[in-house]
Design a protein around this motif. Sequence first.
Motif: not given
Length: 374
Positions: A261, A226, A246-247, A263, A195, A214
């Motif tokens: 951020t 991620t 993740g995001k 989701e 991430g 993330a």
Amino acid sequence: MNAYLRGLTILSATSILAGCAMWTSGERINPPTELTDFVAQASLEPVWQASVGAAGVYGFSPAVVDNHVYAAGADGQIRQVDGGFSVATGEPLSAGVGGGAGKVAVVNTKGELLAYNLDGKLAWRSTVGSQVLAAPTIAANTVLVKSGDGNLTGYDLLSGAKKWQVSRSQPSLSLRSSAPAVVDQNVAYIGATAGKLLAVDMARGVVLWEATVAQPRGVTDLERITDIASSPAVIDQTVCAVAYQGKMSCFDSRTGQLKWTREVASERGLAADFHNVYVTDSNGSIYAFDKDNGASVWRQDRLKYRGVSAPAALGRFVVVADAEGFAHVLSRDNGQIVARRQLDGSAVDVQPLVKDETIVIQTRNGNVYGFGIR
């Protein structure tokens, strides 16, 4: 095999890199959503078409080099697809084209970086030492290569000599990614494992900042993947990236400070314009979020499970393509489908490219299309 049927396919650790397995992530195994009628409000009009050979097991993305479009295929063909330069390297390739400052660069399956002058002559070759799946990136007289062992290496554009290297540790499992870095003002923005998003000075190889898109969640190694497997998007001093499982997060491109951020998880990728950030999630839904604050603008679910590519933004439109070989045009304002065109019937795995007023799409069969939107 269509992307939405691929599932998660493990590759041998020894065939990829020591001590680490790479995974190819596809969408969940669900039947693709059937295409339905819509009210056409635009059309994709052909500008040109070329062929560079099939992608094989790799992902090949086109590139704009000195205002021309270049593309490559697995058999080693490199072409300026809007006319001119054409090279048969005679070597199988593992990644798409990178270019700039009078050079075109590709990587062969032996892990060698090859640079060509625009007259088609080989300028130099250098050994990377590991498999490379992402196209090289050229800026600041440097060729950046992201290799499977986690290293980011800069090579001198004129000689091919190694200038610098940034080493990154690899987790036990990581996604197979063919997404290149994105360069803005000689800074390369690179998605990494776990991430992480990096900003690297192309001339010096200095990591200017590192941010977390993330955090890994879950218990097993698979659940905790991620990785950022797609290219970031840079617009108006903002850089955004999205992580698998993740995001999606957007940062100040100068400092790495988090702006907002959401989701949304994806290994497909995203695009941005001065209005919105557009992202294709892991199930093929396409979202638009306000670029400045992350507020939801629209969501399009009519292409779920179709192996939808990352989006490309052009004017009033957003373009994606799918695993059954269809290109779809969405309205920037509300996400409604306003145009569609069938390509050659093979999947489109890579993000469409925008050059001026033309959308460029490369299929797995190796056909490269240039379309205008009318």
